[in-house]
Design a protein around this motif. Sequence first.
Motif, PDB file in Angstrom:
ATOM      1  N   GLY A 132       0.824  -1.193   0.000  1.00 25.62           N
ATOM      2  CA  GLY A 132       0.000   0.000   0.000  1.00 25.62           C
ATOM      3  C   GLY A 132       0.863   1.249   0.000  1.00 25.62           C
ATOM      4  O   GLY A 132       2.089   1.179  -0.075  1.00 25.62           O
ATOM      5  N   TYR A 144      -8.964   8.126   2.348  1.00 27.40           N
ATOM      6  CA  TYR A 144      -8.449   6.838   1.883  1.00 27.40           C
ATOM      7  C   TYR A 144      -8.801   5.744   2.884  1.00 27.40           C
ATOM      8  O   TYR A 144      -9.288   4.673   2.508  1.00 27.40           O
ATOM      9  CB  TYR A 144      -6.934   6.929   1.703  1.00 27.40           C
ATOM     10  CG  TYR A 144      -6.242   5.589   1.526  1.00 27.40           C
ATOM     11  CD1 TYR A 144      -6.239   4.936   0.301  1.00 27.40           C
ATOM     12  CD2 TYR A 144      -5.584   4.984   2.608  1.00 27.40           C
ATOM     13  CE1 TYR A 144      -5.601   3.709   0.141  1.00 27.40           C
ATOM     14  CE2 TYR A 144      -4.941   3.768   2.462  1.00 27.40           C
ATOM     15  CZ  TYR A 144      -4.950   3.134   1.224  1.00 27.40           C
ATOM     16  OH  TYR A 144      -4.327   1.911   1.083  1.00 27.40           O
ATOM     17  N   GLN A 147     -12.526   4.912   2.898  1.00 28.33           N
ATOM     18  CA  GLN A 147     -12.892   4.095   1.743  1.00 28.33           C
ATOM     19  C   GLN A 147     -12.445   2.651   1.923  1.00 28.33           C
ATOM     20  O   GLN A 147     -13.190   1.715   1.618  1.00 28.33           O
ATOM     21  CB  GLN A 147     -12.265   4.679   0.471  1.00 28.33           C
ATOM     22  CG  GLN A 147     -12.613   3.917  -0.800  1.00 28.33           C
ATOM     23  CD  GLN A 147     -11.967   4.526  -2.029  1.00 28.33           C
ATOM     24  OE1 GLN A 147     -11.200   5.487  -1.932  1.00 28.33           O
ATOM     25  NE2 GLN A 147     -12.270   3.990  -3.181  1.00 28.33           N
ATOM     26  N   ILE A 148     -11.227   2.463   2.442  1.00 27.83           N
ATOM     27  CA  ILE A 148     -10.698   1.116   2.655  1.00 27.83           C
ATOM     28  C   ILE A 148     -11.473   0.398   3.759  1.00 27.83           C
ATOM     29  O   ILE A 148     -11.838  -0.782   3.648  1.00 27.83           O
ATOM     30  CB  ILE A 148      -9.205   1.169   3.021  1.00 27.83           C
ATOM     31  CG1 ILE A 148      -8.361   1.642   1.832  1.00 27.83           C
ATOM     32  CG2 ILE A 148      -8.717  -0.191   3.507  1.00 27.83           C
ATOM     33  CD1 ILE A 148      -8.315   0.669   0.680  1.00 27.83           C
ATOM     34  N   VAL A 165      -2.501  -2.136   2.767  1.00 21.31           N
ATOM     35  CA  VAL A 165      -3.289  -0.941   3.101  1.00 21.31           C
ATOM     36  C   VAL A 165      -2.356   0.238   3.353  1.00 21.31           C
ATOM     37  O   VAL A 165      -2.544   1.329   2.813  1.00 21.31           O
ATOM     38  CB  VAL A 165      -4.177  -1.198   4.336  1.00 21.31           C
ATOM     39  CG1 VAL A 165      -4.847   0.101   4.794  1.00 21.31           C
ATOM     40  CG2 VAL A 165      -5.236  -2.240   4.004  1.00 21.31           C
TER      41      VAL A 165
END
Length: 288
Positions: A132, A144, A147-148, A165
């Motif tokens: 990531g 971010y 969303q993850i 991630v």
Amino acid sequence: MPELPEVEHVCRNLQKLVVGKTIGCVEVRLPRIICYPSIQEFCAQLQGLTIQGVRRRGKYLIFSIPPFELISHLRMEGQYRLAISEEEQPHTHVVFHFTDGTELRYRDVRQFGTMHLTDRPENYPIGLQTLGPEPFDESLNASYFLQIAGRRKLSVKALLLQQDVIAGIGNIYADEALFLAGIHPAASCWQLKKKDWQRLLVSVREILQMAIEAGGSTIRSYADGYGRHGGFQIQLQVYQREGQPCQHCGREIVKIRLAGRGTHFCPKCQKIPRVQSDSQSVQRRKEA
């Protein structure tokens, strides 16, 4: 161990110690350290080449040795040390003999480290290919993580340890960053608001930067390219401080197990967020 700060510190040391040195030959004493290509190809392809640079990606060290890149993962206890040929060090598994009479030695008591030599990105180890973003990447933000995370019931501690991630964070700095952010490690990702993720990202960056400046943390055997131990372990607030008083509130530090790892936190300074209703969660995501 080692995590991003330790690998970054080793990287900076190696930039000073080995860049510009030419490899006369390579000695591989433990074949399983070399994952790609064969031992014979590994040694033959590096002979006569000059190290042009060293950089870090996540917990990986990448040596630029045109036309190749040597990708090294230290795993649990891998170490690099520059030495002269007369010196002997135990647990040395790979030796890069330079034409100036010095040697770069890879030592690894646990023997978990790996090396890949390639001129094609498709031959990079899978772990490197799927990393990531870096914690200091300017494009990395709270949105971010929102969303993850989505509505995952995964704990925030477990998410921080997922290298696809965010790259480079391990057990030590996940615990420390969560403490600094005041977030309980067992909190579910979906419980965190945008402001929580923002606060956590700031804490991650602050903790990592402090650790880099301190030379990393020596919990067991970590040492840099000069053989020096890290100094950040004396600044740890929760990691491996089970049963000791919190330096902020005096409450006893607790240890639990999350994502298969020992996890340390202060039950007073780090509280699990209040559970929201589904309608509140939907509204929060719309606002984000």
